[in-house]
Design an enzyme around this catalytic site. Sequence first.
Site, short mmCIF file in Angstrom:
data_model
loop_
_atom_site.label_atom_id
_atom_site.label_comp_id
_atom_site.label_asym_id
_atom_site.label_seq_id
_atom_site.Cartn_x
_atom_site.Cartn_y
_atom_site.Cartn_z
N HIS A 56 0.85 -1.21 0.00
CA HIS A 56 0.00 0.00 0.00
C HIS A 56 0.88 1.25 0.00
CE1 HIS A 56 -4.05 1.71 1.60
NE2 HIS A 56 -3.37 2.66 0.99
N HIS A 58 1.52 5.12 -2.02
CA HIS A 58 1.06 6.14 -2.98
C HIS A 58 2.30 6.81 -3.57
CE1 HIS A 58 -3.20 5.88 -1.75
NE2 HIS A 58 -2.70 5.65 -0.55
N LEU A 59 2.52 6.58 -4.86
CA LEU A 59 3.68 7.16 -5.54
C LEU A 59 3.31 8.43 -6.31
CD1 LEU A 59 5.53 3.96 -6.81
CD2 LEU A 59 5.98 5.33 -4.76
N ARG A 60 2.01 8.71 -6.43
CA ARG A 60 1.47 9.98 -6.94
C ARG A 60 1.68 10.21 -8.45
NH1 ARG A 60 -1.83 10.16 -2.83
NH2 ARG A 60 -1.07 11.16 -0.93
N ASN A 90 -4.92 5.89 -7.12
CA ASN A 90 -5.52 7.24 -7.11
C ASN A 90 -4.54 8.30 -7.62
OD1 ASN A 90 -3.96 6.96 -4.79
ND2 ASN A 90 -5.33 8.19 -3.51
N HIS A 177 -10.92 -0.11 0.89
CA HIS A 177 -10.80 1.02 1.81
C HIS A 177 -12.14 1.12 2.54
CE1 HIS A 177 -9.69 5.37 2.73
NE2 HIS A 177 -10.99 5.35 2.98
N ASN A 276 -6.25 9.15 7.06
CA ASN A 276 -7.46 8.36 6.76
C ASN A 276 -7.07 6.89 6.64
OD1 ASN A 276 -9.68 7.11 5.61
ND2 ASN A 276 -10.00 8.63 4.03
N ASP A 303 0.89 2.64 3.74
CA ASP A 303 -0.02 3.70 3.28
C ASP A 303 0.75 5.01 3.13
OD1 ASP A 303 -2.25 5.01 2.40
OD2 ASP A 303 -3.30 5.04 4.32
#
Length: 428
Positions: A56, A58-60, A90, A177, A276, A303
């Site tokens: 999990h 997030h590499l954006r 995302n 999620h 979150n 995360d």
Amino acid sequence: MSKILIRGAKVLGGEPGDVLIDGETVAEVGTGIEAGDATVIEAGGQILLPGLVDLHTHLREPGREDSETVLTGTRAAAVGGFTAVHAMANTFPVADTAGVVEQVWRLGRESGYCDVQPVGAVTVGLEGKQLAELGAMHDSAAGVKVFSDDGKCVDDAVIMRRALEYVKAFDGVVAQHAQEPRLTEGAQMNEGVVSAELGLGGWPAVAEESVIARDVLLAAHVGSRVHICHLSTAGSVEIVRWAKSKGWNVTAEVTPHHLLLTDELVRTYNPVYKVNPPLRTEADVMALREALADGTIDCVATDHAPHPHEDKDCEWAAAAMGMVGLETALSVVQQTMVDTGLLDWAGVADRMSFRPAAIGRLEGHGRPVSAGEPANLTLVDPAYRGAVDPAGFASRSRNTPYEGRELPGRVTHTFLRGRATVVDGKLA
């Protein structure tokens, strides 16, 4: 590639021994290994683990390169001891097509610091209305096996059922999620004593637990695999424990920050603690630790959620949710699980390498440290103590909740298929 001899390392925390790497492979594990032409690393009793795997991250990229890129994110991963990460969907555009997941996968290959396995979106645009191209993403060069709308909940039961049915055909998994949207409208933090005292909108535990309860039942009905992202409450633990007792194919992850931090920190109004799902109570934290120790929670996932300075340096209500976590994850797990006696280092290898690789069906990672296996390895100095300084992070973002906090342990070396990506704690 030249040979590398790691001398005097405690493999999975066992007795000191030697490990010889030849090219991309572990050639020999034992004591008194001689290799005259090898580069020698004197481990001095440090812990040798299989390369860590994050389910999990997030590499954006694409779309939010001001927060992180695949290159900077994988550098941060390597510094944290990771040899593989799963990149969440995302992005902008959303990773809901074969083209976008292949782009992320190729960027990971080009970076060379760790393997990047894209996570495909469950629904088009993360909007929860129409299934994305699940089959096309699986059949692409990226070979997607994990699908998630993380950041948003797949709250429509029919859509969730269809997704579970679809991925079953190729042994995929839907990573949920768990956040009931109507129960969390305007929520700013965990619902409880602290939220009442601060006057901030509360995020009730039942908003997470009700979705998990529904989804484990759906997974059982369909006979498919469901994975619960960033589980955060004691009640969620009990639901997952019950589902597993039924023999259902349910797995779950917990973040490092939910193993250590509580909602009491929100009293500072420092948006670095806004995340979150939200930080929960001390009782929740203790339940999560016990569940990770007994295997109810399968793995630790960071995360890792980088944000630029301006998205966090503002009033609480306007701040983005999320924390960076790749570079501090192993230290937090050492403090909360190893130093407390809840897990040994073999248990850490299981929760941070073996199990996440198995859940993601990721080949070549989460393998034993033994002859013939890929040389994806992490060397850790557990005796190290130091204050966290985000100025030295490899990540492009600095939104860590641990700034100035002393944490134990430091990754000294990381090897990706026999090539050192981190040497003496620095990027190679």
